[in-house]
Design a protein around this motif. Structure first.
Motif, PDB file in Angstrom:
ATOM      1  N   ALA A 177     -20.510   6.111  14.855  1.00 23.27           N
ATOM      2  CA  ALA A 177     -19.197   6.583  15.305  1.00 23.27           C
ATOM      3  C   ALA A 177     -18.078   5.840  14.575  1.00 23.27           C
ATOM      4  CB  ALA A 177     -19.065   6.407  16.816  1.00 23.27           C
ATOM      5  N   MET A 178     -18.290   4.551  14.376  1.00 26.85           N
ATOM      6  CA  MET A 178     -17.296   3.728  13.689  1.00 26.85           C
ATOM      7  C   MET A 178     -17.107   4.198  12.246  1.00 26.85           C
ATOM      8  SD  MET A 178     -17.488  -0.400  13.184  1.00 26.85           S
ATOM      9  CE  MET A 178     -18.038  -0.576  14.871  1.00 26.85           C
ATOM     10  N   GLY A 179     -18.219   4.456  11.568  1.00 20.93           N
ATOM     11  CA  GLY A 179     -18.150   4.922  10.190  1.00 20.93           C
ATOM     12  C   GLY A 179     -17.497   6.281  10.084  1.00 20.93           C
ATOM     13  N   PHE A 180     -17.802   7.183  11.024  1.00 21.17           N
ATOM     14  CA  PHE A 180     -17.175   8.507  11.018  1.00 21.17           C
ATOM     15  C   PHE A 180     -15.664   8.392  11.186  1.00 21.17           C
ATOM     16  CE2 PHE A 180     -15.607  12.020  13.763  1.00 21.17           C
ATOM     17  CZ  PHE A 180     -15.652  13.035  12.811  1.00 21.17           C
ATOM     18  N   ALA A 181     -15.223   7.572  12.132  1.00 21.06           N
ATOM     19  CA  ALA A 181     -13.780   7.398  12.361  1.00 21.06           C
ATOM     20  C   ALA A 181     -13.101   6.798  11.135  1.00 21.06           C
ATOM     21  CB  ALA A 181     -13.549   6.510  13.586  1.00 21.06           C
ATOM     22  N   PHE A 182     -13.752   5.819  10.507  1.00 20.57           N
ATOM     23  CA  PHE A 182     -13.167   5.199   9.316  1.00 20.57           C
ATOM     24  C   PHE A 182     -13.041   6.208   8.187  1.00 20.57           C
ATOM     25  CE2 PHE A 182     -13.894   3.218   5.167  1.00 20.57           C
ATOM     26  CZ  PHE A 182     -12.804   2.364   5.112  1.00 20.57           C
ATOM     27  N   ASN A 183     -14.079   7.019   7.979  1.00 17.80           N
ATOM     28  CA  ASN A 183     -14.035   8.008   6.901  1.00 17.80           C
ATOM     29  C   ASN A 183     -12.940   9.038   7.141  1.00 17.80           C
ATOM     30  OD1 ASN A 183     -17.261   8.435   5.298  1.00 17.80           O
ATOM     31  ND2 ASN A 183     -16.241   6.579   5.971  1.00 17.80           N
ATOM     32  N   CYS A 184     -12.751   9.442   8.398  1.00 19.42           N
ATOM     33  CA  CYS A 184     -11.670  10.376   8.707  1.00 19.42           C
ATOM     34  C   CYS A 184     -10.310   9.757   8.395  1.00 19.42           C
ATOM     35  CB  CYS A 184     -11.734  10.797  10.174  1.00 19.42           C
ATOM     36  SG  CYS A 184     -13.117  11.890  10.566  1.00 19.42           S
ATOM     37  N   ALA A 185     -10.132   8.479   8.753  1.00 16.57           N
ATOM     38  CA  ALA A 185      -8.872   7.802   8.448  1.00 16.57           C
ATOM     39  C   ALA A 185      -8.641   7.728   6.945  1.00 16.57           C
ATOM     40  CB  ALA A 185      -8.875   6.399   9.060  1.00 16.57           C
ATOM     41  N   LEU A 186      -9.710   7.432   6.199  1.00 17.80           N
ATOM     42  CA  LEU A 186      -9.592   7.337   4.745  1.00 17.80           C
ATOM     43  C   LEU A 186      -9.213   8.684   4.143  1.00 17.80           C
ATOM     44  CD1 LEU A 186     -10.076   4.916   2.808  1.00 17.80           C
ATOM     45  CD2 LEU A 186     -12.305   5.916   2.298  1.00 17.80           C
ATOM     46  N   LEU A 187      -9.818   9.750   4.634  1.00 16.03           N
ATOM     47  CA  LEU A 187      -9.530  11.090   4.121  1.00 16.03           C
ATOM     48  C   LEU A 187      -8.095  11.509   4.426  1.00 16.03           C
ATOM     49  CD1 LEU A 187     -12.926  12.657   5.146  1.00 16.03           C
ATOM     50  CD2 LEU A 187     -11.987  12.813   2.835  1.00 16.03           C
ATOM     51  N   LEU A 188      -7.631  11.228   5.631  1.00 17.32           N
ATOM     52  CA  LEU A 188      -6.272  11.612   6.010  1.00 17.32           C
ATOM     53  C   LEU A 188      -5.221  10.797   5.267  1.00 17.32           C
ATOM     54  CD1 LEU A 188      -6.847  12.026   9.845  1.00 17.32           C
ATOM     55  CD2 LEU A 188      -6.456  13.858   8.191  1.00 17.32           C
ATOM     56  N   ALA A 205      -3.779  18.434   3.314  1.00 18.59           N
ATOM     57  CA  ALA A 205      -4.217  18.386   4.708  1.00 18.59           C
ATOM     58  C   ALA A 205      -5.490  19.199   4.906  1.00 18.59           C
ATOM     59  CB  ALA A 205      -3.113  18.908   5.626  1.00 18.59           C
ATOM     60  N   GLY A 206      -5.567  20.375   4.276  1.00 19.47           N
ATOM     61  CA  GLY A 206      -6.777  21.194   4.384  1.00 19.47           C
ATOM     62  C   GLY A 206      -7.987  20.497   3.807  1.00 19.47           C
ATOM     63  N   GLY A 207      -7.825  19.852   2.650  1.00 17.95           N
ATOM     64  CA  GLY A 207      -8.931  19.111   2.056  1.00 17.95           C
ATOM     65  C   GLY A 207      -9.396  17.965   2.942  1.00 17.95           C
ATOM     66  N   ALA A 208      -8.436  17.281   3.581  1.00 20.05           N
ATOM     67  CA  ALA A 208      -8.789  16.171   4.470  1.00 20.05           C
ATOM     68  C   ALA A 208      -9.588  16.663   5.673  1.00 20.05           C
ATOM     69  CB  ALA A 208      -7.521  15.452   4.937  1.00 20.05           C
ATOM     70  N   LEU A 209      -9.207  17.809   6.231  1.00 20.09           N
ATOM     71  CA  LEU A 209      -9.933  18.353   7.383  1.00 20.09           C
ATOM     72  C   LEU A 209     -11.346  18.772   6.991  1.00 20.09           C
ATOM     73  CD1 LEU A 209      -7.112  20.463   9.090  1.00 20.09           C
ATOM     74  CD2 LEU A 209      -8.046  18.256   9.813  1.00 20.09           C
ATOM     75  N   ALA A 237     -13.713  16.244  -1.323  1.00 21.26           N
ATOM     76  CA  ALA A 237     -12.826  17.065  -0.500  1.00 21.26           C
ATOM     77  C   ALA A 237     -11.355  16.963  -0.910  1.00 21.26           C
ATOM     78  CB  ALA A 237     -12.968  16.665   0.978  1.00 21.26           C
ATOM     79  N   GLY A 238     -11.008  15.967  -1.708  1.00 20.14           N
ATOM     80  CA  GLY A 238      -9.612  15.775  -2.071  1.00 20.14           C
ATOM     81  C   GLY A 238      -9.206  16.604  -3.278  1.00 20.14           C
TER      82      GLY A 238
END
Length: 430
Positions: free
Chosen positions: A120-131, A91-95, A55-56
């Protein structure tokens, strides 16, 4: 040339420090979590890295390629519009990556055999990593030639992880605490990178430049195509690095895959030197193409290519002389037979290192599609080589990798030779 060597010295110093820290904190992490929980952590972190790759966008390359002219002319409004243009792409790629992470974690968690506790924990971590993995500020720092600043900022991640690992062990290690710490450190690093970029180019980072995305596209003809080509090229490169290991596991089993993996890690360690060389010369080639005559630019290309070629030969000789001993030292005597696998992989890494200057040359001269064509050719040769040589075991697939990289090197060499000759012809006709 002196600036390139200075940039490379800063990169090597920063990466060397990071390597030492990573060895220590990975040892602490794996020993404190145990095999099972470390497996969960690795799966979540690995998924995040894969999503970042898919996505990046390599916006730092766009900042360097199209920002060099604006920096040279002190046209900070144009540079600022390019900054916000690349920032919006990031930002678009991160979303998009966050949406993919949601589908993976809440749609395919059972197929991944992921513990329900960590979804849920893994999803939140991956979102933080992407952003956090935006590369626009990296491009700003590099196009301004401040590799010293980049080294200090990038030291935040390994230093933070090392300190966090020891602190978590003291209070009680678990997967959640490591994920929270890793995510916080990544976000902190991204914030500091943006602050550093802001302080280095305050005249460009003004609010009035935001929103000029359409104007930025008009001011930088070819930028959309460049984005698409560099994205495809970097994604193809990532698949090229992971595909052979999967092929070994599929055709030859897990034991062979383990031997191949250790040899591949050493070879990729050599190959990372080519990435450092490429990063060090990328902004200098972009500037040199703006301010230098074609003859001077071609002379610089030859000098860097000779240095990279010497490095490639050195890598191959080191693998031949010390491959078995290195594998035995790291993995034990059982892995020593992987020395035969390391030789073709090191040869492939040597071709990669020898061609380190080619992609910056082709990007700076306005031919970003040429590296993509070369990598596509290498991928085709690699796939054909895997099917042709898989009967010879991991060594055969290693030679398929070397053959693919050799074809990429020859294709890139031909492209650079053709482009520079054409540039000379155009200049002579003026």
């Amino acid at each position: 040339m002196s600036t390139i060597l200075k940039n490379l010295a800063w990169l090597l110093g920063g990466k060397g420090f990071g390597a030492v820290c990573s060895i220590v904190y990975l040892a602490v992490l794996s020993r404190s979590l145990g095999i099972k929980d470390f497996g969960h952590f690795s799966l979540i972190f690995g998924t995040g890295q894969a999503l970042v790759a898919v996505a990046g966008f390599q916006t730092w390359q766009t900042m360097v390629r199209f920002g060099a002219q604006a920096v040279h002319e002190d046209n900070w409004p144009r540079f600022g519009r390019l900054v916000w243009f690349c920032g919006v792409i990031d930002a678009g790629g991160a979303l998009v990556g966050c949406l993919l992470a949601y589908v993976i974690y809440f749609g395919f968690a059972e197929m991944l055999e992921l513990n329900q506790t960590y979804i849920a924990m893994g999803f939140a971590f991956n979102c933080a990593l992407l952003l956090a993995r935006t590369t626009t500020p990296i491009g700003i720092v590099r196009v301004l030639g401040r590799f010293d600043v980049a080294t200090y900022v990038e030291a935040i991640v390994p230093t933070g992880r090392l300190l966090a690992a020891f602190a978590i062990v003291l209070v009680g290690a678990n997967v959640g605490r490591f994920l929270i710490a890793w995510a916080a450190i990544e976000i902190l690093s991204a914030i500091v990178y943006w602050i550093a970029a802001w302080r280095l180019a305050p005249q460009a980072m003004r609010r009035e430049h935001f929103g000029g995305i359409a104007q930025a596209a008009r001011e930088n003809p070819g930028v959309r195509r460049f984005f698409g080509i560099t994205y495809a090229s970097s994604t193809l490169d990532a698949l090229y690095k992971q595909g052979p290991l999967l092929a070994v596991g599929y055709f030859l089993g897990t034991s062979s895959a383990g031997i191949y993996r250790l040899a591949d890690q050493l070879a990729q360690g050599f190959g990372k030197l080519s990435q450092l060389v490429s990063r060090a010369i990328y902004p200098e080639f972009a500037h040199a193409r703006v301010v230098s005559e074609v003859g001077d630019f071609a002379r610089l290309v030859r000098q860097v290519t000779v240095i990279a070629g010497i490095g490639g030969v050195t890598v191959t000789l080191a693998a031949l002389a010390f491959g078995d001993d290195l594998l035995a030292l790291i993995g034990g005597e059982g892995f020593a037979r992987g020395g035969a696998v390391l030789i073709p992989l090191a040869i492939g890494a040597a071709f990669d290192l020898a061609s380190a200057s080619y992609e910056p040359v082709l990007h700076s001269t306005g031919h970003p599609s040429r590296p993509l064509i070369a990598r596509s050719l290498a991928a085709v040769v690699l796939i054909g080589g895997i099917f042709a040589f898989e009967g010879y075991g991991p060594v055969g697939i290693g030679w398929a990798v070397a053959l693919g990289m050799a074809c990429s090197y020859l294709a890139m060499s031909l492209a650079v030779f053709t482009v520079l000759r054409r540039e000379r012809t155009v200049q002579a006709g003026r």
